[in-house]
Design an enzyme around this catalytic site. Structure first.
Site, PDB file in Angstrom:
ATOM      1  N   HIS A  72      29.336 -28.138  -8.769  1.00 41.87           N
ATOM      2  CA  HIS A  72      28.370 -29.174  -9.160  1.00 41.87           C
ATOM      3  C   HIS A  72      26.945 -28.671  -8.945  1.00 41.87           C
ATOM      4  O   HIS A  72      26.605 -28.187  -7.872  1.00 41.87           O
ATOM      5  CB  HIS A  72      28.598 -30.445  -8.332  1.00 41.87           C
ATOM      6  CG  HIS A  72      29.713 -31.286  -8.871  1.00 41.87           C
ATOM      7  ND1 HIS A  72      29.815 -32.636  -8.632  1.00 41.87           N
ATOM      8  CD2 HIS A  72      30.758 -30.966  -9.660  1.00 41.87           C
ATOM      9  CE1 HIS A  72      30.884 -33.106  -9.246  1.00 41.87           C
ATOM     10  NE2 HIS A  72      31.484 -32.113  -9.867  1.00 41.87           N
ATOM     11  N   TYR A 201      24.977 -41.390  -5.890  1.00 38.65           N
ATOM     12  CA  TYR A 201      24.638 -42.096  -4.652  1.00 38.65           C
ATOM     13  C   TYR A 201      23.798 -43.305  -5.066  1.00 38.65           C
ATOM     14  O   TYR A 201      22.676 -43.145  -5.548  1.00 38.65           O
ATOM     15  CB  TYR A 201      23.820 -41.200  -3.720  1.00 38.65           C
ATOM     16  CG  TYR A 201      24.625 -40.084  -3.069  1.00 38.65           C
ATOM     17  CD1 TYR A 201      24.906 -38.896  -3.739  1.00 38.65           C
ATOM     18  CD2 TYR A 201      25.101 -40.216  -1.759  1.00 38.65           C
ATOM     19  CE1 TYR A 201      25.633 -37.879  -3.131  1.00 38.65           C
ATOM     20  CE2 TYR A 201      25.826 -39.196  -1.137  1.00 38.65           C
ATOM     21  CZ  TYR A 201      26.097 -38.039  -1.834  1.00 38.65           C
ATOM     22  OH  TYR A 201      26.819 -37.032  -1.226  1.00 38.65           O
ATOM     23  N   PRO A 293      28.824 -39.765   6.969  1.00 40.50           N
ATOM     24  CA  PRO A 293      29.245 -38.925   5.840  1.00 40.50           C
ATOM     25  C   PRO A 293      28.276 -38.889   4.651  1.00 40.50           C
ATOM     26  O   PRO A 293      28.487 -38.116   3.719  1.00 40.50           O
ATOM     27  CB  PRO A 293      30.590 -39.539   5.416  1.00 40.50           C
ATOM     28  CG  PRO A 293      30.593 -40.919   5.962  1.00 40.50           C
ATOM     29  CD  PRO A 293      29.714 -40.928   7.169  1.00 40.50           C
ATOM     30  N   LYS A 297      27.988 -33.488   5.373  1.00 34.44           N
ATOM     31  CA  LYS A 297      27.696 -32.328   6.231  1.00 34.44           C
ATOM     32  C   LYS A 297      28.778 -31.992   7.262  1.00 34.44           C
ATOM     33  O   LYS A 297      28.796 -30.880   7.804  1.00 34.44           O
ATOM     34  CB  LYS A 297      26.372 -32.570   6.989  1.00 34.44           C
ATOM     35  CG  LYS A 297      25.161 -32.441   6.113  1.00 34.44           C
ATOM     36  CD  LYS A 297      24.853 -30.977   5.834  1.00 34.44           C
ATOM     37  CE  LYS A 297      23.879 -30.781   4.710  1.00 34.44           C
ATOM     38  NZ  LYS A 297      24.469 -30.367   3.447  1.00 34.44           N
ATOM     39  N   TYR A 385      20.876 -30.601   1.076  1.00 34.09           N
ATOM     40  CA  TYR A 385      22.205 -30.965   0.553  1.00 34.09           C
ATOM     41  C   TYR A 385      23.042 -29.705   0.291  1.00 34.09           C
ATOM     42  O   TYR A 385      24.224 -29.653   0.639  1.00 34.09           O
ATOM     43  CB  TYR A 385      22.062 -31.792  -0.724  1.00 34.09           C
ATOM     44  CG  TYR A 385      23.336 -32.518  -1.115  1.00 34.09           C
ATOM     45  CD1 TYR A 385      23.558 -33.836  -0.726  1.00 34.09           C
ATOM     46  CD2 TYR A 385      24.339 -31.889  -1.862  1.00 34.09           C
ATOM     47  CE1 TYR A 385      24.732 -34.505  -1.060  1.00 34.09           C
ATOM     48  CE2 TYR A 385      25.510 -32.534  -2.204  1.00 34.09           C
ATOM     49  CZ  TYR A 385      25.699 -33.856  -1.808  1.00 34.09           C
ATOM     50  OH  TYR A 385      26.866 -34.502  -2.143  1.00 34.09           O
TER      51      TYR A 385
HETATM   52  P1  RFL Z   1      39.048 -32.503  12.660  1.00 36.05           P
HETATM   53  O1  RFL Z   1      39.216 -32.389  11.222  1.00 36.05           O
HETATM   54  O2  RFL Z   1      38.951 -33.861  13.271  1.00 36.05           O
HETATM   55  O3  RFL Z   1      40.228 -31.697  13.344  1.00 36.05           O
HETATM   56  C1  RFL Z   1      40.511 -31.786  14.733  1.00 36.05           C
HETATM   57  C2  RFL Z   1      41.968 -31.458  14.909  1.00 36.05           C
HETATM   58  O4  RFL Z   1      42.272 -31.444  16.291  1.00 36.05           O
HETATM   59  C3  RFL Z   1      43.502 -32.110  16.500  1.00 36.05           C
HETATM   60  N1  RFL Z   1      43.520 -32.559  17.894  1.00 36.05           N
HETATM   61  C4  RFL Z   1      44.247 -31.971  18.874  1.00 36.05           C
HETATM   62  N2  RFL Z   1      45.108 -30.922  18.840  1.00 36.05           N
HETATM   63  C5  RFL Z   1      45.729 -30.555  19.995  1.00 36.05           C
HETATM   64  N3  RFL Z   1      45.524 -31.219  21.175  1.00 36.05           N
HETATM   65  C6  RFL Z   1      44.676 -32.276  21.257  1.00 36.05           C
HETATM   66  N4  RFL Z   1      44.481 -32.904  22.400  1.00 36.05           N
HETATM   67  C7  RFL Z   1      43.998 -32.688  20.067  1.00 36.05           C
HETATM   68  N5  RFL Z   1      43.104 -33.686  19.776  1.00 36.05           N
HETATM   69  C8  RFL Z   1      42.820 -33.589  18.471  1.00 36.05           C
HETATM   70  C9  RFL Z   1      43.500 -33.225  15.485  1.00 36.05           C
HETATM   71  O5  RFL Z   1      44.814 -33.694  15.181  1.00 36.05           O
HETATM   72  C10 RFL Z   1      42.874 -32.527  14.287  1.00 36.05           C
HETATM   73  O6  RFL Z   1      43.827 -31.915  13.453  1.00 36.05           O
HETATM   74  O7  RFL Z   1      37.743 -31.706  13.173  1.00 36.05           O
HETATM   75  P2  RFL Z   1      37.052 -30.351  12.611  1.00 36.05           P
HETATM   76  O8  RFL Z   1      38.074 -29.276  12.415  1.00 36.05           O
HETATM   77  O9  RFL Z   1      35.899 -30.134  13.486  1.00 36.05           O
HETATM   78  O10 RFL Z   1      36.564 -30.744  11.125  1.00 36.05           O
HETATM   79  C11 RFL Z   1      35.542 -31.707  10.945  1.00 36.05           C
HETATM   80  C12 RFL Z   1      35.737 -32.453   9.629  1.00 36.05           C
HETATM   81  O11 RFL Z   1      37.070 -32.929   9.553  1.00 36.05           O
HETATM   82  C13 RFL Z   1      34.754 -33.623   9.465  1.00 36.05           C
HETATM   83  O12 RFL Z   1      33.486 -33.276   9.970  1.00 36.05           O
HETATM   84  C14 RFL Z   1      34.588 -34.044   7.979  1.00 36.05           C
HETATM   85  O13 RFL Z   1      35.772 -34.568   7.467  1.00 36.05           O
HETATM   86  C15 RFL Z   1      33.452 -35.069   7.828  1.00 36.05           C
HETATM   87  N6  RFL Z   1      33.307 -35.576   6.447  1.00 36.05           N
HETATM   88  C16 RFL Z   1      32.688 -34.837   5.459  1.00 36.05           C
HETATM   89  N7  RFL Z   1      32.213 -33.603   5.737  1.00 36.05           N
HETATM   90  C17 RFL Z   1      31.649 -32.834   4.744  1.00 36.05           C
HETATM   91  O14 RFL Z   1      31.211 -31.724   5.030  1.00 36.05           O
HETATM   92  N8  RFL Z   1      31.552 -33.274   3.430  1.00 36.05           N
HETATM   93  C18 RFL Z   1      32.001 -34.501   3.077  1.00 36.05           C
HETATM   94  O15 RFL Z   1      31.953 -34.821   1.885  1.00 36.05           O
HETATM   95  C19 RFL Z   1      32.565 -35.342   4.106  1.00 36.05           C
HETATM   96  N9  RFL Z   1      33.035 -36.558   3.811  1.00 36.05           N
HETATM   97  C20 RFL Z   1      33.831 -36.820   6.104  1.00 36.05           C
HETATM   98  C21 RFL Z   1      33.661 -37.296   4.763  1.00 36.05           C
HETATM   99  C22 RFL Z   1      34.512 -37.611   7.040  1.00 36.05           C
HETATM  100  C23 RFL Z   1      35.008 -38.839   6.658  1.00 36.05           C
HETATM  101  N10 RFL Z   1      35.687 -39.546   7.662  1.00 36.05           N
HETATM  102  C24 RFL Z   1      36.974 -40.082   7.469  1.00 36.05           C
HETATM  103  C25 RFL Z   1      35.238 -39.476   9.044  1.00 36.05           C
HETATM  104  C26 RFL Z   1      34.137 -38.534   4.389  1.00 36.05           C
HETATM  105  C27 RFL Z   1      34.787 -39.322   5.340  1.00 36.05           C
HETATM  106  C28 RFL Z   1      35.233 -40.673   4.893  1.00 36.05           C
HETATM  107  C1  PHB Z   2      33.781 -37.327  -0.743  1.00 34.46           C
HETATM  108  O1  PHB Z   2      34.033 -36.900  -1.873  1.00 34.46           O
HETATM  109  O2  PHB Z   2      34.680 -37.730   0.038  1.00 34.46           O
HETATM  110  C2  PHB Z   2      32.369 -37.401  -0.292  1.00 34.46           C
HETATM  111  C3  PHB Z   2      31.382 -36.877  -1.092  1.00 34.46           C
HETATM  112  C4  PHB Z   2      30.054 -36.951  -0.693  1.00 34.46           C
HETATM  113  C5  PHB Z   2      29.740 -37.540   0.515  1.00 34.46           C
HETATM  114  C6  PHB Z   2      30.731 -38.053   1.331  1.00 34.46           C
HETATM  115  C7  PHB Z   2      32.057 -37.988   0.935  1.00 34.46           C
HETATM  116  O3  PHB Z   2      28.444 -37.627   0.884  1.00 34.46           O
END
Ligand code: RFL
Ligand code: PHB
Length: 391
Positions: A72, A201, A293, A297, A385
């Site tokens: 994109h 957005y 989110p 980032k 971004y």
């Molecule tokens: P994770 O993905 O939470 O993974 C942590 C892992 O550790 C395990 N765990 C354990 N394992 C062993 N022993 C324990 N005691 C443990 N406790 C926990 C868990 O089961 C899990 O598998 O952290 P990590 O690896 O640091 O990754 C971070 C990302 O997952 C997170 O920052 C992103 O998903 C945030 N986020 C977004 N980030 C982006 O860069 N671009 C996006 O578009 C974006 N959209 C989002 C998002 C997060 C969202 N939510 C649900 C919070 C959209 C949403 C809706």
């Molecule tokens: C997503 O596709 O889940 C998404 C995209 C952009 C954002 C947050 C989440 O800022």
């Protein structure tokens, strides 16, 4: 069990770190609390910065991403019933982002680890890290009903916001910075082709909405909702009607509807714990910092942390010097705080705070118009971004 680097958590941070260490010839063990299917299906991020794409490619994990991911070159900001496109390449010297879901990044990294790498134990829950101050830290964990220990040279907590690793940092040394927002996101996945080519957005008097996507046939959409919202209170029809109202523009545009296959509510939080190291224990990703989110980032910060850490570990193994390990926390936190500010900015510029005054609303719109009208303001958004270079 014994290993050089014990990694707690098999999310994006833990899995990518393990891959980078495999490639550098450093052995590691990954302990993941959940089962493989759970980790592979957890719906989260969708946008990869240029630096994240480059890092995945460089470690041989980018093949399917390059085939199936969608590049994109911009986003649309929608407010006052009009769309305004922010063109990334022209504002940033050629940078862009990739739409490729976190679920797919995780699947690719798990497959590579199981085929070519060291141990990755599912349903292995770390319960404590001990001895981080000495040369031989230990992870205590449970696996297949038994209590076990993993002795390491280094422990890395990649165990997310609810993890246990950071408990091993002494209270007196830990600083926590936090902001909780007065709204959440209701996110849906729908089996319908996206109604736009790039993400939208939308700021509206009814609250924020985001149109994103997963593939050419699957849309991902979000609505700002009050904290404590039960997704079951939102029928499919109510969700589509509200999305329609928030994305409404003067002129031709239609939001296509389709079957909703998933629905969930996520609270919004900014949170940083400092420092990201204590002795032989390092924290990476959501274990150390959370962003709302809106700036996309979180996953990208998890990737940049472990790229910095893997380089530092490689340097330490090759030379015995701890210089880069000593610099790890400060190097990462500089980038973390930039992303914290950007995510806060995107969040507060686009959402409607339930307590905001009409004056606050006018300032928000003025800010958005400024981004639409000024190359300088648009450049600031585009650079943040698409992401700063890692390191
Ligand atoms: P994770 O993905 O939470 O993974 C942590 C892992 O550790 C395990 N765990 C354990 N394992 C062993 N022993 C324990 N005691 C443990 N406790 C926990 C868990 O089961 C899990 O598998 O952290 P990590 O690896 O640091 O990754 C971070 C990302 O997952 C997170 O920052 C992103 O998903 C945030 N986020 C977004 N980030 C982006 O860069 N671009 C996006 O578009 C974006 N959209 C989002 C998002 C997060 C969202 N939510 C649900 C919070 C959209 C949403 C809706
Ligand atoms: C997503 O596709 O889940 C998404 C995209 C952009 C954002 C947050 C989440 O800022």
């Amino acid at each position: 069990m014994r290993t050089t680097v014990g990694i707690i958590g098999g999310g994006p941070a833990g899995l990518l770190l393990a891959r980078l260490l495999d490639r550098a010839g450093i052995d590691s063990v990954v302990l993941e609390h959940r089962d493989r299917a759970y980790v592979e299906e957890r719906q989260r991020a969708g946008i990869l910065e240029q630096g994240t794409v480059d890092a995945l490619r460089a470690c041989g994990a980018g093949e399917r991403m390059d085939r199936e991911g969608l590049v994109h070159h911009g986003i649309e900001l929608r407010f006052d019933r009009r769309g305004h496109r922010i063109d990334f390449p022209s504002l940033t010297g050629g940078r862009s982002v990739m739409v490729y879901a976190q679920t797919e990044v995780v699947k690719d990294l798990i497959a590579l680890r199981l085929a070519e790498g060291g141990p990755l134990l599912f349903e292995a829950e770390a319960v404590a890290v001990e001895g981080a101050e000495g040369d031989n830290p230990v992870i205590r964990f449970t696996h297949e009903g038994r209590e076990r220990t993993l002795s390491c040279d280094i422990v890395v907590g990649c165990d997310g916001f609810h993890g246990v690793a950071r408990e091993a940092l002494p209270e007196a040394e830990r600083r926590v910075y936090e902001r909780v927002y007065p709204y959440s996101w209701l996110g849906i996945l729908a089996d319908v082709p996206p109604s736009c080519e790039e993400l939208i957005y939308a700021h509206s008097p009814r609250g924020f909405a985001l149109h994103s996507m997963r593939t050419p046939t699957v849309s991902r959409l979000y609505l700002q909702v009050p904290n404590g919202t039960d997704p079951d209170d939102w029928s499919d029809e109510r969700i589509w009607d509200e999305l329609d109202a928030r994305f409404a523009v003067d002129g031709d545009w239609r939001l296509e509807r389709g079957p909703i296959t998933q629905k969930s509510v996520t609270p919004m939080r900014s949170w940083v714990t400092e420092p990201m190291r204590h002795g032989r224990l390092f924290l990476a990703g959501d274990a150390a910092h959370i962003v709302p989110p809106t700036g996309a980032k979180g996953l990208n910060l998890a990737v940049s942390d472990v790229v910095v850490l893997a380089k530092a570990l490689e340097h330490w193994r090759a030379t015995g010097s701890e210089d880069l390990l000593d610099a790890y926390s400060d190097t990462c936190l500089r980038r973390v705080w930039r992303a914290e500010h950007f995510s806060y900015f995107m969040t507060t510029a686009l959402h409607t705070d339930p307590d905001q005054s009409p004056f606050d609303g006018k300032l928000q719109l003025s800010q958005l118009h400024r981004i639409a009208d000024s190359t300088a303001a648009a450049t600031e958004l585009a650079e943040n971004y698409t992401g700063l270079p890692i390191g």
